[in-house]
Design a protein around this motif. Structure first.
Motif, PDB file in Angstrom:
ATOM      1  N   ARG A  34      -2.824  82.345 -43.341  1.00 56.06           N
ATOM      2  CA  ARG A  34      -3.563  81.981 -44.550  1.00 56.06           C
ATOM      3  C   ARG A  34      -5.021  82.409 -44.434  1.00 56.06           C
ATOM      4  N   THR A  35      -5.585  82.228 -43.233  1.00 53.28           N
ATOM      5  CA  THR A  35      -6.993  82.560 -43.045  1.00 53.28           C
ATOM      6  C   THR A  35      -7.233  84.060 -43.191  1.00 53.28           C
ATOM      7  N   LEU A  36      -6.388  84.881 -42.582  1.00 56.92           N
ATOM      8  CA  LEU A  36      -6.559  86.327 -42.667  1.00 56.92           C
ATOM      9  C   LEU A  36      -6.344  86.826 -44.093  1.00 56.92           C
ATOM     10  N   THR A  37      -5.413  86.201 -44.809  1.00 58.75           N
ATOM     11  CA  THR A  37      -5.206  86.572 -46.207  1.00 58.75           C
ATOM     12  C   THR A  37      -6.452  86.302 -47.028  1.00 58.75           C
ATOM     13  N   MET A  38      -7.103  85.175 -46.738  1.00 55.39           N
ATOM     14  CA  MET A  38      -8.325  84.832 -47.446  1.00 55.39           C
ATOM     15  C   MET A  38      -9.495  85.721 -47.017  1.00 55.39           C
ATOM     16  N   LEU A  39      -9.609  86.012 -45.732  1.00 54.45           N
ATOM     17  CA  LEU A  39     -10.744  86.755 -45.204  1.00 54.45           C
ATOM     18  C   LEU A  39     -10.753  88.224 -45.611  1.00 54.45           C
ATOM     19  N   ARG A  40      -9.579  88.828 -45.663  1.00 50.75           N
ATOM     20  CA  ARG A  40      -9.454  90.265 -45.935  1.00 50.75           C
ATOM     21  C   ARG A  40     -10.469  91.048 -45.089  1.00 50.75           C
ATOM     22  N   PRO A  41     -10.263  91.068 -43.776  1.00 53.57           N
ATOM     23  CA  PRO A  41     -11.241  91.669 -42.869  1.00 53.57           C
ATOM     24  C   PRO A  41     -11.468  93.159 -43.073  1.00 53.57           C
ATOM     25  N   GLU A  42     -10.571  93.815 -43.811  1.00 51.97           N
ATOM     26  CA  GLU A  42     -10.767  95.246 -44.069  1.00 51.97           C
ATOM     27  C   GLU A  42     -11.902  95.494 -45.067  1.00 51.97           C
ATOM     28  N   LEU A  43     -12.320  94.463 -45.782  1.00 53.75           N
ATOM     29  CA  LEU A  43     -13.402  94.615 -46.753  1.00 53.75           C
ATOM     30  C   LEU A  43     -14.742  94.218 -46.126  1.00 53.75           C
ATOM     31  N   PRO A  44     -15.826  94.914 -46.460  1.00 51.72           N
ATOM     32  CA  PRO A  44     -17.124  94.615 -45.836  1.00 51.72           C
ATOM     33  C   PRO A  44     -17.703  93.289 -46.312  1.00 51.72           C
ATOM     34  N   VAL A  45     -18.635  92.768 -45.536  1.00 53.81           N
ATOM     35  CA  VAL A  45     -19.394  91.573 -45.917  1.00 53.81           C
ATOM     36  C   VAL A  45     -20.629  92.034 -46.669  1.00 53.81           C
ATOM     37  N   THR A  46     -20.809  91.533 -47.875  1.00 53.47           N
ATOM     38  CA  THR A  46     -21.914  91.992 -48.716  1.00 53.47           C
ATOM     39  C   THR A  46     -23.098  91.034 -48.727  1.00 53.47           C
ATOM     40  N   GLU A  47     -22.900  89.803 -48.251  1.00 53.10           N
ATOM     41  CA  GLU A  47     -24.003  88.845 -48.247  1.00 53.10           C
ATOM     42  C   GLU A  47     -25.063  89.268 -47.214  1.00 53.10           C
ATOM     43  N   PRO A  48     -26.330  89.354 -47.604  1.00 52.27           N
ATOM     44  CA  PRO A  48     -27.388  89.745 -46.670  1.00 52.27           C
ATOM     45  C   PRO A  48     -27.512  88.752 -45.512  1.00 52.27           C
ATOM     46  N   ASP A  49     -27.791  89.272 -44.326  1.00 53.27           N
ATOM     47  CA  ASP A  49     -28.105  88.435 -43.166  1.00 53.27           C
ATOM     48  C   ASP A  49     -26.915  87.602 -42.689  1.00 53.27           C
ATOM     49  N   ALA A  50     -25.693  87.929 -43.137  1.00 53.33           N
ATOM     50  CA  ALA A  50     -24.519  87.149 -42.743  1.00 53.33           C
ATOM     51  C   ALA A  50     -24.315  87.201 -41.230  1.00 53.33           C
ATOM     52  N   ALA A  51     -23.921  86.083 -40.649  1.00 52.22           N
ATOM     53  CA  ALA A  51     -23.682  86.010 -39.209  1.00 52.22           C
ATOM     54  C   ALA A  51     -22.268  85.547 -38.883  1.00 52.22           C
ATOM     55  N   VAL A  52     -21.795  84.518 -39.596  1.00 49.39           N
ATOM     56  CA  VAL A  52     -20.484  83.946 -39.310  1.00 49.39           C
ATOM     57  C   VAL A  52     -19.815  83.567 -40.626  1.00 49.39           C
ATOM     58  N   VAL A  53     -18.509  83.799 -40.701  1.00 55.77           N
ATOM     59  CA  VAL A  53     -17.712  83.287 -41.818  1.00 55.77           C
ATOM     60  C   VAL A  53     -16.766  82.250 -41.233  1.00 55.77           C
ATOM     61  N   VAL A  54     -17.030  80.987 -41.513  1.00 54.98           N
ATOM     62  CA  VAL A  54     -16.164  79.921 -41.011  1.00 54.98           C
ATOM     63  C   VAL A  54     -15.188  79.532 -42.110  1.00 54.98           C
ATOM     64  N   SER A  55     -13.987  79.205 -41.717  1.00 54.64           N
ATOM     65  CA  SER A  55     -12.975  78.770 -42.666  1.00 54.64           C
ATOM     66  C   SER A  55     -12.992  77.263 -42.770  1.00 54.64           C
ATOM     67  N   THR A  56     -12.848  76.778 -43.987  1.00 53.40           N
ATOM     68  CA  THR A  56     -12.646  75.341 -44.143  1.00 53.40           C
ATOM     69  C   THR A  56     -11.284  75.004 -43.586  1.00 53.40           C
ATOM     70  N   SER A  57     -11.058  73.736 -43.330  1.00 52.97           N
ATOM     71  CA  SER A  57      -9.815  73.319 -42.683  1.00 52.97           C
ATOM     72  C   SER A  57      -8.603  73.468 -43.573  1.00 52.97           C
ATOM     73  N   GLY A  58      -8.817  73.592 -44.873  1.00 57.25           N
ATOM     74  CA  GLY A  58      -7.674  73.723 -45.769  1.00 57.25           C
ATOM     75  C   GLY A  58      -6.908  72.445 -45.969  1.00 57.25           C
ATOM     76  N   SER A  59      -7.573  71.283 -45.796  1.00 56.15           N
ATOM     77  CA  SER A  59      -6.876  70.002 -45.912  1.00 56.15           C
ATOM     78  C   SER A  59      -6.441  69.711 -47.339  1.00 56.15           C
ATOM     79  N   THR A  60      -7.051  70.375 -48.317  1.00 58.76           N
ATOM     80  CA  THR A  60      -6.681  70.132 -49.707  1.00 58.76           C
ATOM     81  C   THR A  60      -6.132  71.385 -50.383  1.00 58.76           C
ATOM     82  N   GLY A  61      -5.736  72.372 -49.601  1.00 60.18           N
ATOM     83  CA  GLY A  61      -5.169  73.581 -50.182  1.00 60.18           C
ATOM     84  C   GLY A  61      -5.504  74.797 -49.363  1.00 60.18           C
ATOM     85  N   VAL A  62      -5.645  75.952 -50.022  1.00 61.02           N
ATOM     86  CA  VAL A  62      -5.930  77.205 -49.342  1.00 61.02           C
ATOM     87  C   VAL A  62      -7.336  77.152 -48.760  1.00 61.02           C
TER      88      VAL A  62
END
Length: 359
Positions: A34-62
């Protein structure tokens, strides 16, 4: 910049590069598909100064990907250091989620080596000098049954306690044991806890908008991964619009529960957070409350519990603190109350168990 996906175990080694702007980390946690589907690592990160993309726990859905900038991570860590002073940090939480990640960032800005210990807190070994640790209420609850763990925790100058609501009696008992607990409120979108013991950290502003909590400061996230509409609904400049309700009591913020905790049952508003607190007061850590669709009531309160007591016992005991409409109308037995890694009740798993039993 391209995403660097990694396991939680790889985060400590890769984080310095992320904080130096040389890569953007994306830890893959409990739900890799589920996390990799959401992240789509093949696409670049466009947010300036980005350092980490953390996933929420998904306790209420995706799960959602929360993009955290270097500016936000460092600001959050520096504000905690202003409150505590430089500390040696012990990590007992998953580093793929924000609570464990921030332990690493705080140690980084303090110039200290992180000490790692088991999540059951059985091997705590504070460094010489001032020490801090971050835990969740489930860990504290279990520690209260183990005197040797309590003795080790009492050696810490600060014990950050967050990630989920904590029972007031548990908090009081733990402090009576000599534990230097600091309750924290925050979320992935604010680089973790930014309100400690009801007081905003330096550089953090809290505002209430018709009871809804808004958090403002440099610790705010940059946006949700590949979800501009969701980002626009949550983030305005450096202000994070939460889904939590709160009020000021004697100058301190009290978190009342989620905005969606209030449901209508039989035409009456029922605050599930109030029901959960009343349930926890009777049998801490054993039960969870949820509302499910019902033909008669619209929504009815259901209790999922590991305790032996039957529904009649619960309704009788709760009648003194809850209105009749808020009393549980059904009881489901379970072996364990499902929780996320941060200690929050996993309501998605809970609802799934209820629907499975119904089928």
């Amino acid at each position: 910049m391209k995403l660097t996906t990694c396991t939680a175990d790889e985060v400590p080694g890769l984080l310095p590069d992320a904080l130096a702007g040389r890569r953007v980390l994306a830890p893959v946690g409990e739900h890799p598909e589920r996390t990799l589907t959401m992240l789509r690592p093949e696409l670049p990160v466009t947010e300036p100064d980005a350092a980490v993309v953390v996933s929420t726990s998904g306790s209420t859905g995706v799960p959602k990907g929360v993009v955290l900038s270097r500016r936000a991570l460092l600001a959050a860590a520096e504000s905690s250091q202003q409150r505590l002073g430089p500390m040696s940090w012990t990590c007992v939480l998953p580093t793929g989620y924000v609570a464990g990640l921030m332990v690493l960032v705080r140690a980084h800005i303090a110039g200290r080596q992180v000490r790692f210990a088991s999540s059951d807190l059985s091997d705590l070994d504070p460094a010489p000098g001032a020490n801090a640790i971050s835990i969740v209420p489930t860990q504290l609850f279990r520690a209260m049954e183990r005197p040797e763990v309590l003795r080790s925790l009492a050696r810490y100058d600060a014990i950050l306690l967050g990630g989920a609501a904590v029972d007031a009696d548990l908090l009081r008992s733990a402090r009576d044991e000599g534990l230097n607990l600091v309750t924290t409120y925050g979320m992935s979108e604010t680089c973790g806890g930014c309100v400690w013991d009801g007081e905003p950290l330096p550089g953090v502003t809290v505002e209430l908008d018709d009871g809804r909590i808004d958090l403002h400061g440099d610790m705010a996230f940059s946006g949700y991964r590949l979800a501009p509409e969701l980002t626009a609904a949550t983030l305005s400049g450096r202000t994070v619009r939460t889904h939590d309700r709160g009020q000021w009591i004697d100058g301190r913020l009290r978190v009342l529960g989620r905005m969606d905790d209030v449901v209508i049952s039989g035409g009456v508003n029922v605050d599930l957070a109030d029901v959960q607190r009343a349930v926890d007061a009777l049998a801490p850590g054993t039960s969870a409350v949820v509302a499910v669709p019902d033909e008669e009531w619209g929504q009815k309160v259901v209790l999922l519990s590991t305790a032996e007591q039957d529904l009649a016992w619960w309704r009788t005991q709760l009648a003194g603190s809850l209105g009749k409409t808020a009393l549980p109308k059904a009881l489901t037995r379970c072996d364990v109350v499902p929780r996320t890694s941060s200690g929050k009740i996993d309501r998605q798993a809970l609802l799934g168990a209820l629907l499975e039993q119904k089928d």
